[in-house]
Design an enzyme around this catalytic site. Sequence first.
Site, PDB file in Angstrom:
ATOM      1  N   CYS A 169       0.830  -1.196   0.000  1.00  0.00           N
ATOM      2  CA  CYS A 169       0.000   0.000   0.000  1.00  0.00           C
ATOM      3  C   CYS A 169       0.870   1.253   0.000  1.00  0.00           C
ATOM      4  CB  CYS A 169      -0.906   0.032   1.230  1.00  0.00           C
ATOM      5  SG  CYS A 169      -2.013  -1.382   1.345  1.00  0.00           S
ATOM      6  N   GLY A 209      -0.300   0.418  -4.942  1.00  0.00           N
ATOM      7  CA  GLY A 209      -1.600  -0.204  -4.732  1.00  0.00           C
ATOM      8  C   GLY A 209      -2.606   0.344  -5.716  1.00  0.00           C
ATOM      9  N   ASN A 256       0.248   0.596   5.943  1.00  0.00           N
ATOM     10  CA  ASN A 256       1.045  -0.176   4.997  1.00  0.00           C
ATOM     11  C   ASN A 256       1.784  -1.244   5.782  1.00  0.00           C
ATOM     12  OD1 ASN A 256       4.117   0.493   3.166  1.00  0.00           O
ATOM     13  ND2 ASN A 256       2.705  -1.198   2.962  1.00  0.00           N
ATOM     14  N   GLY A 257       1.469  -2.516   5.519  1.00  0.00           N
ATOM     15  CA  GLY A 257       2.159  -3.587   6.224  1.00  0.00           C
ATOM     16  C   GLY A 257       1.210  -4.680   6.657  1.00  0.00           C
ATOM     17  N   TYR A 299      12.537  -3.982  -6.097  1.00  0.00           N
ATOM     18  CA  TYR A 299      11.382  -3.916  -6.983  1.00  0.00           C
ATOM     19  C   TYR A 299      10.351  -2.837  -6.657  1.00  0.00           C
ATOM     20  CZ  TYR A 299       7.057  -5.261  -9.315  1.00  0.00           C
ATOM     21  OH  TYR A 299       5.920  -5.242 -10.048  1.00  0.00           O
ATOM     22  N   SER A 337      10.500  -1.561 -13.868  1.00  0.00           N
ATOM     23  CA  SER A 337      11.242  -1.656 -12.611  1.00  0.00           C
ATOM     24  C   SER A 337      12.653  -2.195 -12.798  1.00  0.00           C
ATOM     25  CB  SER A 337      10.479  -2.519 -11.597  1.00  0.00           C
ATOM     26  OG  SER A 337      10.197  -3.794 -12.141  1.00  0.00           O
ATOM     27  N   ASP A 351      15.435  -8.931 -15.567  1.00  0.00           N
ATOM     28  CA  ASP A 351      14.272  -8.593 -14.746  1.00  0.00           C
ATOM     29  C   ASP A 351      14.706  -8.492 -13.297  1.00  0.00           C
ATOM     30  OD1 ASP A 351      11.694  -7.924 -14.149  1.00  0.00           O
ATOM     31  OD2 ASP A 351      10.799  -9.816 -14.779  1.00  0.00           O
ATOM     32  N   CYS A 375       6.161 -13.760   2.046  1.00  0.00           N
ATOM     33  CA  CYS A 375       6.367 -12.653   2.978  1.00  0.00           C
ATOM     34  C   CYS A 375       5.143 -12.500   3.868  1.00  0.00           C
ATOM     35  CB  CYS A 375       6.610 -11.351   2.209  1.00  0.00           C
ATOM     36  SG  CYS A 375       6.732  -9.883   3.255  1.00  0.00           S
TER      37      CYS A 375
END
Length: 509
Positions: A7, A33, A116-117, A269, A317, A384, A421
């Site tokens: 987010c 997001g 965020n998290g 990333y 990215s 990548d 994660c």
Amino acid sequence: MSVKDHCGIFGIFNAPDAARHIYYGLHALQHRGQESSGIVTSTTDSDTGAPVMPVHRDFGLVLDVFDDPKLFDDHLIGDAGIGHNRYSTTGSSQNRANIQPLVVHHRKGNLALAHNGNLSNARELRKSFSERGTLFQTTSDSELILHLTAQSRRQKHLNQVIDALMQVEGAFSLVLLTDEHLIAVRDPNGFRPLALGRLGDPDQAGGAAYCVASETCAFDMIGAEFVRDIRPGEILVIDREGCANGGDFQSYEIPTNFGVSQCIFEYVYFSRPDSKIFGEMVDKVRRRLGVELAREAPVPEVDDDAKTPIVIPVPDSANTATLGYANECAEQGYRCRFELGLIRNHYVGRTFIAPGQDRREMKVRCKFNTVEGLLQDRTVIVLDDSIVRGTTARHLIKMLRDSGASSVHFRVSCPPVTHPCFYGMDFPNKEELLANQFDSVEEIGEWLGVDSLAYLSAEGMKRAVYGANSNNTQGYCAACFTGNYPVPVNMDASKDENEMWAPATAEAA
């Protein structure tokens, strides 16, 4: 790429027309997001004089959610507010009640939150609240912080918020809004980035405006100046007195038992290359990742009469890491040059943002196209930032071969992703990760359809990050590569595990 982003959060205080600043800040953070967006501001009711928090939030991109200019003139008024771009990591993406910022009113006044998290003790906290009869309006772990605040025995509103923050664990960068404060919070491990900025002259009447954001690119959008990072474990309380005194704000500390472990994947990333996170520009770190990869796995040598090999990124990215890779290969004497062989359609969002594998594969087909004349009869090295499920990579490699590439060599500027994660990124489960489905890198390469495949080593990644960010001696979390989780987690946690209890038709404000 199939890791799902987390987010983006933004807050501002002491700024006339706060909502418009938040709107532009969220626009800069759109990459973090794309499921939903929301803004809440703090003002007073014109009839009663009571403090109120008008809010607007909905599914979709920032430009779509806030497409009516009257929102900023008539509804989202006030000189303080917070905003949120969501990708769901806990709580369904289809549940309107989960759209943030979350806003509540209780005995001490209004409170809004953007998160965020992921909270690693969310299941434990939710069970405790449920056993006491607490009613939940969302299935997001973010709501737990509001309940902890409301049920705190402290007397002052600010102390209730601080009390709540002392009870949560895991990854959380937060902006909270009360009737009198903007509060910026970063968990003691510092998993997610959060920065403080200043807009305007500190010597002007009432002082400058102060803002906080997930990335500093949001400050650039509104012309604000980066001041510093919110420190790991810091609770920074921004108020009018501090604004008038040149940014002299109260700060509190959340104790930790685990040390600092900033998310290294932010550099690999997630963050924009024009952002400064964890004390260093993302662009600089990514170039170093490319340099280290070139030293470990340079371009293959070709015959003298063959066309010059080209090094191309998977945009966007991987662009800067590819520049570092191509330049270092050239410095070492390898014949190659940087080119743009894949063209990205920027009107399609990041492929992994769409929940569901079938929708993700459809977006891959829409997202990229090749430059056929450039690729014809050419050795192509495509770089990548990561491979997770491998869906995108495999499709791109077929496109390159169909466009006439004589050979395709794939390079990845991070180690194999082997573990999910639990700190604010929505990874596939361990069995779905490509690196866990094969016994060797060579087997992965065969499945992808490349002539060679090489990942940056874990040691090379560390050399790149610490070499580029030598002033930051704090630790990094690399659990997705190593399985070493710095904070205990529920390994069987699912982001939709509370959906059976969800209010199915809850409407966004």
